[in-house]
Design a protein around this motif. Structure first.
Motif, PDB file in Angstrom:
ATOM      1  N   GLU A   5       0.674  -1.012   0.057  1.00  5.16           N
ATOM      2  CA  GLU A   5       0.042  -0.077   0.125  1.00  5.16           C
ATOM      3  C   GLU A   5       0.862   1.222  -0.098  1.00  5.16           C
ATOM      4  O   GLU A   5       1.702   1.336   1.126  1.00  5.16           O
ATOM      5  CB  GLU A   5      -0.956   0.234   1.234  1.00  5.16           C
ATOM      6  CG  GLU A   5      -1.782   1.349   1.244  1.00  5.16           C
ATOM      7  CD  GLU A   5      -2.950   0.829   2.381  1.00  5.16           C
ATOM      8  OE1 GLU A   5      -2.932   0.060   2.924  1.00  5.16           O
ATOM      9  OE2 GLU A   5      -4.064   1.979   2.485  1.00  5.16           O
ATOM     10  N   GLU A   6       0.582   2.087  -0.996  1.00  5.31           N
ATOM     11  CA  GLU A   6       1.548   3.212  -1.043  1.00  5.31           C
ATOM     12  C   GLU A   6       0.485   4.590  -0.532  1.00  5.31           C
ATOM     13  O   GLU A   6      -0.701   4.520  -0.542  1.00  5.31           O
ATOM     14  CB  GLU A   6       1.684   3.521  -2.822  1.00  5.31           C
ATOM     15  CG  GLU A   6       2.583   2.493  -3.319  1.00  5.31           C
ATOM     16  CD  GLU A   6       1.540   1.545  -4.119  1.00  5.31           C
ATOM     17  OE1 GLU A   6       2.157   0.923  -5.162  1.00  5.31           O
ATOM     18  OE2 GLU A   6       0.423   1.380  -3.714  1.00  5.31           O
ATOM     19  N   SER A   7       1.383   5.405  -0.072  1.00  5.95           N
ATOM     20  CA  SER A   7       0.643   6.800   0.405  1.00  5.95           C
ATOM     21  C   SER A   7       1.635   7.903   0.123  1.00  5.95           C
ATOM     22  O   SER A   7       3.008   7.589  -0.084  1.00  5.95           O
ATOM     23  CB  SER A   7       0.358   6.607   1.955  1.00  5.95           C
ATOM     24  OG  SER A   7       1.352   6.408   2.464  1.00  5.95           O
ATOM     25  N   THR A 112       0.069   5.420  -6.031  1.00  2.00           N
ATOM     26  CA  THR A 112      -0.101   7.016  -5.611  1.00  2.00           C
ATOM     27  C   THR A 112       0.218   7.939  -6.671  1.00  2.00           C
ATOM     28  O   THR A 112       1.289   7.748  -7.107  1.00  2.00           O
ATOM     29  CB  THR A 112       0.381   7.114  -4.058  1.00  2.00           C
ATOM     30  OG1 THR A 112      -0.161   8.273  -3.786  1.00  2.00           O
ATOM     31  CG2 THR A 112       2.063   7.257  -4.300  1.00  2.00           C
TER      32      THR A 112
END
Length: 118
Positions: A5-7, A112
């Motif tokens: 999961e990218e942010s 993202t």
């Protein structure tokens, strides 16, 4: 099932900075090579930087001197610090993990969006 999961993406002006984060609850970053890739509109997905299990790093020419990839083993997180950003840095940034950079395809996040305005 999303394993990465990218942010941290967003809109930034040229010359500005962003830090992207990559997290995983199922992949141990300590024993994998973690890479960041960028896909600009209508272009292929290109490697920006990676960090291997020994902590060695490698950067695309466009990223050298401006971007820094790092890893926090305690948090099982990987980061991409982007400084002095340029409009050509715009794209969707993906995190990838695989046992070695020579192996494929590994696991991908959903990406993202990073937009650098001129």
């Amino acid at each position: 099932q999303v394993r990465l999961e990218e942010s941290g993406g967003g809109l930034v002006q040229a010359g500005g900075s962003l830090r992207l984060s990559c997290a995983s609850a199922t992949i141990d970053f300590r024993i994998n090579t973690v890479g960041w890739y960028r896909q600009a509109p209508e272009k292929q997905r290109d490697l920006v930087a990676y960090i291997n299990r020994d902590g060695g790093t490698n950067y695309a020419e466009s990223a050298k001197g401006r971007f820094t990839i790092s890893r926090d083993n305690a948090k099982n997180m990987a980061y991409l610090q982007m400084n002095t950003m340029k409009p050509e840095d715009t794209g969707v940034y993906y995190c990838n993990a695989r046992p070695d950079i020579t192996m494929g395809p590994g696991s991908w996040g959903q990406g993202t969006q990073v937009t650098v305005s001129s």
